[in-house]
Write an enzyme that holds these catalytic residues in place. Structure first.
Site, PDB file in Angstrom:
ATOM      1  N   GLU A   1      -5.965   9.151   9.605  1.00 12.27           N
ATOM      2  CA  GLU A   1      -4.589   9.044  10.127  1.00 12.27           C
ATOM      3  C   GLU A   1      -4.429   9.863  11.405  1.00 12.27           C
ATOM      4  O   GLU A   1      -3.649   9.517  12.286  1.00 12.27           O
ATOM      5  CB  GLU A   1      -3.584   9.481   9.055  1.00 12.27           C
ATOM      6  CG  GLU A   1      -3.585   8.520   7.883  1.00 12.27           C
ATOM      7  CD  GLU A   1      -2.351   8.583   7.011  1.00 12.27           C
ATOM      8  OE1 GLU A   1      -1.438   9.373   7.295  1.00 12.27           O
ATOM      9  OE2 GLU A   1      -2.316   7.826   6.018  1.00 12.27           O
TER      10      GLU A   1
ATOM     11  N   ASP B   1       0.874  -1.176   0.000  1.00  6.52           N
ATOM     12  CA  ASP B   1       0.000   0.000   0.000  1.00  6.52           C
ATOM     13  C   ASP B   1       0.909   1.223   0.000  1.00  6.52           C
ATOM     14  O   ASP B   1       2.126   1.109   0.187  1.00  6.52           O
ATOM     15  CB  ASP B   1      -0.910  -0.018   1.242  1.00  6.52           C
ATOM     16  CG  ASP B   1      -1.760   1.246   1.354  1.00  6.52           C
ATOM     17  OD1 ASP B   1      -2.399   1.613   0.342  1.00  6.52           O
ATOM     18  OD2 ASP B   1      -1.781   1.885   2.415  1.00  6.52           O
ATOM     19  N   SER B   2       0.290   2.386  -0.141  1.00  6.35           N
ATOM     20  CA  SER B   2       1.056   3.638  -0.096  1.00  6.35           C
ATOM     21  C   SER B   2       1.563   3.943   1.317  1.00  6.35           C
ATOM     22  O   SER B   2       2.440   4.778   1.484  1.00  6.35           O
ATOM     23  CB  SER B   2       0.168   4.783  -0.577  1.00  6.35           C
ATOM     24  OG  SER B   2      -1.006   4.828   0.207  1.00  6.35           O
TER      25      SER B   2
ATOM     26  N   CYS C   1     -11.606   2.898  -0.268  1.00  7.18           N
ATOM     27  CA  CYS C   1     -10.308   3.427   0.145  1.00  7.18           C
ATOM     28  C   CYS C   1      -9.931   2.723   1.444  1.00  7.18           C
ATOM     29  O   CYS C   1     -10.791   2.504   2.309  1.00  7.18           O
ATOM     30  CB  CYS C   1     -10.399   4.935   0.365  1.00  7.18           C
ATOM     31  SG  CYS C   1      -8.904   5.653   1.077  1.00  7.18           S
ATOM     32  N   THR C   2      -8.648   2.393   1.556  1.00 15.09           N
ATOM     33  CA  THR C   2      -8.178   1.648   2.728  1.00 15.09           C
ATOM     34  C   THR C   2      -8.518   2.315   4.051  1.00 15.09           C
ATOM     35  O   THR C   2      -8.689   1.645   5.061  1.00 15.09           O
ATOM     36  CB  THR C   2      -6.646   1.522   2.661  1.00 15.09           C
ATOM     37  OG1 THR C   2      -6.091   2.817   2.402  1.00 15.09           O
ATOM     38  CG2 THR C   2      -6.230   0.549   1.600  1.00 15.09           C
ATOM     39  N   HIS C   3      -8.591   3.647   4.050  1.00 17.99           N
ATOM     40  CA  HIS C   3      -8.761   4.377   5.318  1.00 17.99           C
ATOM     41  C   HIS C   3     -10.215   4.467   5.779  1.00 17.99           C
ATOM     42  O   HIS C   3     -10.477   4.728   6.944  1.00 17.99           O
ATOM     43  CB  HIS C   3      -8.225   5.807   5.167  1.00 17.99           C
ATOM     44  CG  HIS C   3      -6.739   5.894   5.070  1.00 17.99           C
ATOM     45  ND1 HIS C   3      -6.017   5.212   4.114  1.00 17.99           N
ATOM     46  CD2 HIS C   3      -5.830   6.589   5.805  1.00 17.99           C
ATOM     47  CE1 HIS C   3      -4.731   5.486   4.265  1.00 17.99           C
ATOM     48  NE2 HIS C   3      -4.592   6.318   5.274  1.00 17.99           N
TER      49      HIS C   3
ATOM     50  N   CYS D   1      -4.379  -1.438  -1.821  1.00 20.77           N
ATOM     51  CA  CYS D   1      -4.562   0.008  -1.995  1.00 20.77           C
ATOM     52  C   CYS D   1      -5.551   0.176  -3.134  1.00 20.77           C
ATOM     53  O   CYS D   1      -5.335  -0.349  -4.228  1.00 20.77           O
ATOM     54  CB  CYS D   1      -3.222   0.647  -2.343  1.00 20.77           C
ATOM     55  SG  CYS D   1      -3.332   2.391  -2.781  1.00 20.77           S
TER      56      CYS D   1
HETATM   57  N1  DGL Z   1      -4.334   3.571   0.217  1.00 21.86           N
HETATM   58  C1  DGL Z   1      -5.013   4.591  -0.540  1.00 21.86           C
HETATM   59  C2  DGL Z   1      -6.264   3.986  -1.194  1.00 21.86           C
HETATM   60  O1  DGL Z   1      -6.822   3.006  -0.745  1.00 21.86           O
HETATM   61  C3  DGL Z   1      -5.386   5.772   0.329  1.00 21.86           C
HETATM   62  C4  DGL Z   1      -4.204   6.609   0.775  1.00 21.86           C
HETATM   63  C5  DGL Z   1      -3.473   7.268  -0.362  1.00 21.86           C
HETATM   64  O2  DGL Z   1      -4.011   8.195  -1.004  1.00 21.86           O
HETATM   65  O3  DGL Z   1      -2.350   6.854  -0.631  1.00 21.86           O
HETATM   66  O4  DGL Z   1      -6.719   4.502  -2.177  1.00 21.86           O
END
Ligand code: DGL
Length: 270
Positions: free
Chosen positions: A158, A16-17, A190-192, A79
């Site tokens: 976050e 992931d990022s 989105c992961t968050h 991600c």
């Molecule tokens: N992990 C990214 C996603 O699920 C969210 C965070 C980012 O923008 O890197 O799209």
């Protein structure tokens, strides 16, 4: 030992990022507890959600190469942004099975909706890519689909601001048109966003079901391991963490996404 069981004993790579993909790792630990999980958070280049498809694809190739060089038997793109723009390239380029989060999320949404009106929220890059719309339409061409980018949800999650008035206001501003549209299902693309599920659910009300792509993806990993006879036969699994910037912030906030503390992470050079 046969070469097949040696292969099955290899780890599963996840990237992931940054910390977000830990929501996917959390589900993988529950669903395939016997597997060795190698997680790479590209913290030096986070976020991906505001970057171009070309740049995110380059990062995704480098992340996958790192995991493949570690000898993994499968790669999970944990991600939504990277899955949206890079999955086809990764599948064409690497020999191991590559699993993204979009198709599992879309399948779960189709299985859930009753009125065939589905909403999708995600980063700017995910929504701009149209990935969820394509995946949903492939399953049901007549579905009504409503999408909305909610970029501020990432820093709010976050920051740990998952249930306060700032987050409730952001939810109201982002989700007003989705509430109006009469959707009965919303994909948290989105992961968050699973961290904000309570606030989102409160705003949309009890008639809207939320879909967590992370849980669906873990089920897809389990099914693919079985189909490819790649599941580890026995023994306890493990998790190890790699990051591309100093690990401090990752270990500090990672626990909120993983559900248990992230004790340490190894920094790799980029
Ligand atoms: N992990 C990214 C996603 O699920 C969210 C965070 C980012 O923008 O890197 O799209």
């Amino acid at each position: 030992m046969t070469s097949m069981s040696v292969r099955a004993d290899a780890g599963i790579g996840i990237f992931d990022s940054g910390v977000g993909g830990l929501t996917v790792l959390h589900r993988l630990r529950e669903t395939v507890p016997g597997e060795h999980l190698l997680y790479l958070g590209d913290t030096a280049r986070h976020p991906y959600g505001t970057k171009s498809a070309e740049v995110v694809t380059r990062y995704a190739i480098e992340n996958t190469q790192f995991l493949v060089d570690k000898g993994v038997k499968m790669v999970v793109v944990a991600c939504n942004t990277a899955s949206s723009v890079a999955l086809d390239v990764l599948r064409a380029r690497f020999d191991v099975p590559v699993i993204g989060v979009i198709e599992p999320g879309a399948r779960a949404a189709i299985a859930t909706t009753r009125n065939r009106k589905v909403g999708v929220i995600g980063t700017e890059a995910t929504i701009a890519s149209g990935s969820y719309t394509r995946a949903l339409r492939a399953l049901d061409p007549d579905l009504e689909i409503y999408t909305r980018a909610c970029p501020l949800f990432v820093p709010l999650a976050e920051e740990g601001w998952v249930e306060n008035e700032v987050t409730s206001q952001a939810a109201a501003l982002y989700l007003a048109s989705l509430r109006q549209s009469g959707i009965d299902t919303l994909v948290l693309g989105c992961t968050h966003y699973p961290l904000l599920a309570k606030t989102i659910a409160e705003y949309l009300g009890p008639t809207v079901q939320l879909i967590d792509s992370a849980a669906e993806t873990a089920r897809e990993v389990e099914a693919t391991l079985a189909a490819c006879t790649l599941a580890r036969a026995a023994g306890e699994g493990s998790a190890s963490f790699f990051v591309t910037d100093v690990p401090d912030r990752f270990t500090k906030i990672g626990g909120r996404f993983l559900g248990t503390a992230v004790d340490s992470a190894v920094r790799i050079e980029r």
